[in-house]
Motif scaffolding. Structure first.
Motif, mmCIF file in Angstrom:
data_model
loop_
_atom_site.group_PDB
_atom_site.id
_atom_site.type_symbol
_atom_site.label_atom_id
_atom_site.label_comp_id
_atom_site.label_asym_id
_atom_site.label_seq_id
_atom_site.Cartn_x
_atom_site.Cartn_y
_atom_site.Cartn_z
ATOM 1 N N GLU A 31 0.847 -1.187 0.000
ATOM 2 C CA GLU A 31 0.000 0.000 0.000
ATOM 3 C C GLU A 31 0.878 1.231 0.000
ATOM 4 N N SER A 32 0.235 2.393 -0.071
ATOM 5 C CA SER A 32 0.957 3.654 0.062
ATOM 6 C C SER A 32 0.142 4.584 0.953
ATOM 7 N N GLY A 33 0.841 5.506 1.610
ATOM 8 C CA GLY A 33 0.168 6.438 2.514
ATOM 9 C C GLY A 33 1.164 7.371 3.158
ATOM 10 N N TRP A 34 0.757 7.971 4.262
ATOM 11 C CA TRP A 34 1.621 8.960 4.902
ATOM 12 C C TRP A 34 1.775 8.740 6.411
ATOM 13 N N GLY A 35 0.956 7.876 7.005
ATOM 14 C CA GLY A 35 0.965 7.751 8.457
ATOM 15 C C GLY A 35 1.391 6.381 8.946
ATOM 16 N N GLU A 36 1.885 6.354 10.190
ATOM 17 C CA GLU A 36 2.268 5.108 10.843
ATOM 18 C C GLU A 36 1.122 4.621 11.729
ATOM 19 N N PHE A 37 0.901 3.317 11.779
ATOM 20 C CA PHE A 37 -0.176 2.757 12.592
ATOM 21 C C PHE A 37 0.108 1.280 12.844
ATOM 22 N N GLU A 38 -0.648 0.692 13.762
ATOM 23 C CA GLU A 38 -0.484 -0.724 14.071
ATOM 24 C C GLU A 38 -1.305 -1.567 13.109
ATOM 25 N N ILE A 39 -0.675 -2.587 12.553
ATOM 26 C CA ILE A 39 -1.346 -3.516 11.639
ATOM 27 C C ILE A 39 -1.591 -4.824 12.389
ATOM 28 N N ALA A 40 -2.841 -5.249 12.418
ATOM 29 C CA ALA A 40 -3.173 -6.558 13.006
ATOM 30 C C ALA A 40 -3.105 -7.613 11.907
ATOM 31 N N ILE A 41 -2.420 -8.707 12.185
ATOM 32 C CA ILE A 41 -2.263 -9.806 11.227
ATOM 33 C C ILE A 41 -2.857 -11.062 11.854
ATOM 34 N N THR A 42 -3.800 -11.680 11.167
ATOM 35 C CA THR A 42 -4.409 -12.909 11.674
ATOM 36 C C THR A 42 -4.112 -14.049 10.708
ATOM 37 N N LEU A 43 -3.532 -15.120 11.236
ATOM 38 C CA LEU A 43 -3.226 -16.296 10.425
ATOM 39 C C LEU A 43 -4.230 -17.400 10.716
ATOM 40 N N PHE A 44 -4.771 -17.988 9.652
ATOM 41 C CA PHE A 44 -5.664 -19.138 9.760
ATOM 42 C C PHE A 44 -4.940 -20.345 9.162
ATOM 43 N N PHE A 45 -5.043 -21.495 9.837
ATOM 44 C CA PHE A 45 -4.277 -22.671 9.445
ATOM 45 C C PHE A 45 -5.161 -23.718 8.767
ATOM 46 N N HIS A 46 -4.513 -24.633 8.056
ATOM 47 C CA HIS A 46 -5.240 -25.734 7.419
ATOM 48 C C HIS A 46 -5.875 -26.614 8.492
ATOM 49 N N SER A 47 -6.919 -27.340 8.107
ATOM 50 C CA SER A 47 -7.750 -28.061 9.074
ATOM 51 C C SER A 47 -6.984 -29.132 9.842
ATOM 52 N N ASP A 48 -5.966 -29.734 9.228
ATOM 53 C CA ASP A 48 -5.220 -30.771 9.945
ATOM 54 C C ASP A 48 -4.078 -30.192 10.780
ATOM 55 N N VAL A 49 -3.936 -28.859 10.750
ATOM 56 C CA VAL A 49 -2.852 -28.203 11.496
ATOM 57 C C VAL A 49 -3.348 -27.697 12.847
ATOM 58 N N CYS A 50 -4.342 -26.810 12.799
ATOM 59 C CA CYS A 50 -4.826 -26.184 14.025
ATOM 60 C C CYS A 50 -6.158 -25.511 13.733
ATOM 61 N N ASP A 51 -7.106 -25.618 14.680
ATOM 62 C CA ASP A 51 -8.402 -24.984 14.461
ATOM 63 C C ASP A 51 -8.493 -23.609 15.124
ATOM 64 N N LYS A 52 -7.368 -23.131 15.664
ATOM 65 C CA LYS A 52 -7.339 -21.799 16.259
ATOM 66 C C LYS A 52 -6.585 -20.852 15.349
ATOM 67 N N GLN A 53 -6.908 -19.577 15.436
ATOM 68 C CA GLN A 53 -6.196 -18.578 14.653
ATOM 69 C C GLN A 53 -5.058 -17.993 15.486
ATOM 70 N N LEU A 54 -4.103 -17.382 14.815
ATOM 71 C CA LEU A 54 -2.989 -16.728 15.497
ATOM 72 C C LEU A 54 -3.045 -15.239 15.182
ATOM 73 N N ASP A 55 -3.068 -14.409 16.223
ATOM 74 C CA ASP A 55 -3.129 -12.959 16.061
ATOM 75 C C ASP A 55 -1.758 -12.350 16.333
ATOM 76 N N LEU A 56 -1.265 -11.593 15.362
ATOM 77 C CA LEU A 56 0.010 -10.894 15.477
ATOM 78 C C LEU A 56 -0.234 -9.399 15.308
ATOM 79 N N TYR A 57 0.657 -8.585 15.850
ATOM 80 C CA TYR A 57 0.510 -7.134 15.744
ATOM 81 C C TYR A 57 1.862 -6.534 15.384
ATOM 82 N N HIS A 58 1.819 -5.626 14.405
ATOM 83 C CA HIS A 58 3.065 -5.007 13.937
ATOM 84 C C HIS A 58 2.867 -3.512 13.743
ATOM 85 N N GLN A 59 3.825 -2.730 14.240
ATOM 86 C CA GLN A 59 3.771 -1.274 14.093
ATOM 87 C C GLN A 59 4.472 -0.867 12.797
#
Length: 236
Positions: A80-108
């Motif tokens: 993307e493009s822009g002018w401001g800094e902010f926190e980005i939330a990243i959510t990972l979803f896994f294949h069904s035989d891996v894990c049924d929970k999601q993983l939440d990450l946060y990056h500034q």
């Protein structure tokens, strides 16, 4: 059966890196569009994460059009493009035989270098990355069989007496397009986590300790035997 049967006291570890790379637009920069940036999740040594990750969702600042961005296949990134800094939330979803929970990450997101002395450069980006490890405990047999030889995975040796079935058909086919980031256009700016051998050795050692603890627990439970019926102290 392998989809549900679990391997007790086993851990599978996937080292990952998530972060952003941002470039100042120089003469093309305007008040509300000063930088172009990319946010991503990659394997620590740039291997394909599509073997475990089904989709990634990046939550941008509400000022962006469609701030919730869904990436359905590797490489898991968006630009993307822009002018401001902010926190980005990243959510990972896994294949069904891996894990049924999601993983939440946060990056500034960072657009400006820490050093304020001197002008910004259009050639040298601002890079911020975080190393982490995704650990899957008591994995399914199907998951273990699918990743036991995958270069991105740290997989413990399984006891020779444990008979595992042959790998079945895979749920997805990552070969349709290359999902690793070894020849990524921004690869020259990635931090080199292949030198994090000590971290990887620690992760492998932790797996051995986990398996040993499980073995000791089973031995103790056999020694202790069934619980005794409650009696008054000293037989009174």
């Amino acid at each position: 059966m392998g989809q549900t049967k679990r391997l007790k006291d086993v851990e599978i570890c996937f080292p990952i890196v998530y972060g952003t790379i941002s470039f100042w637009l120089g003469k093309k920069a305007s008040e509300y569009n000063s930088h172009k940036w990319t946010v991503y999740v990659r394997g620590a040594t740039n291997e394909d994460l599509g073997v475990i990750v089904k989709r990634a969702i990046f939550q941008l600042h509400p000022s962006f059009n469609n701030p919730t961005r869904v990436v359905e296949s590797p490489p898991f990134e968006l630009s993307e493009s822009g002018w401001g800094e902010f926190e980005i939330a990243i959510t990972l979803f896994f294949h069904s035989d891996v894990c049924d929970k999601q993983l939440d990450l946060y990056h500034q997101l960072k657009l400006y270098p820490e050093e304020d002395n001197g002008p910004q450069s259009t050639k040298k980006p601002v890079v911020v990355e975080t190393y982490d490890e995704i650990v899957f405990s008591d994995p399914s047999e199907a998951f273990f069989l699918r990743v036991q030889n995958h270069p991105a995975a740290i997989v413990p040796r399984i006891h020779a007496g444990l008979n595992l079935p042959a790998p079945g058909p895979q749920e997805f086919i990552p070969e349709k397009k290359r999902g690793d980031t070894k020849d990524h256009p921004l690869g020259q700016w990635f931090m080199n986590f292949s030198e994090a051998d000590e971290l990887l050795k620690l992760a492998a050692a932790r797996q051995q300790v986990q398996a040993h603890i499980g073995k000791l627990r089973r031995q103790l439970s056999m020694i202790d035997g069934p619980p005794q019926s409650s009696k008054a102290p000293f037989g009174q």
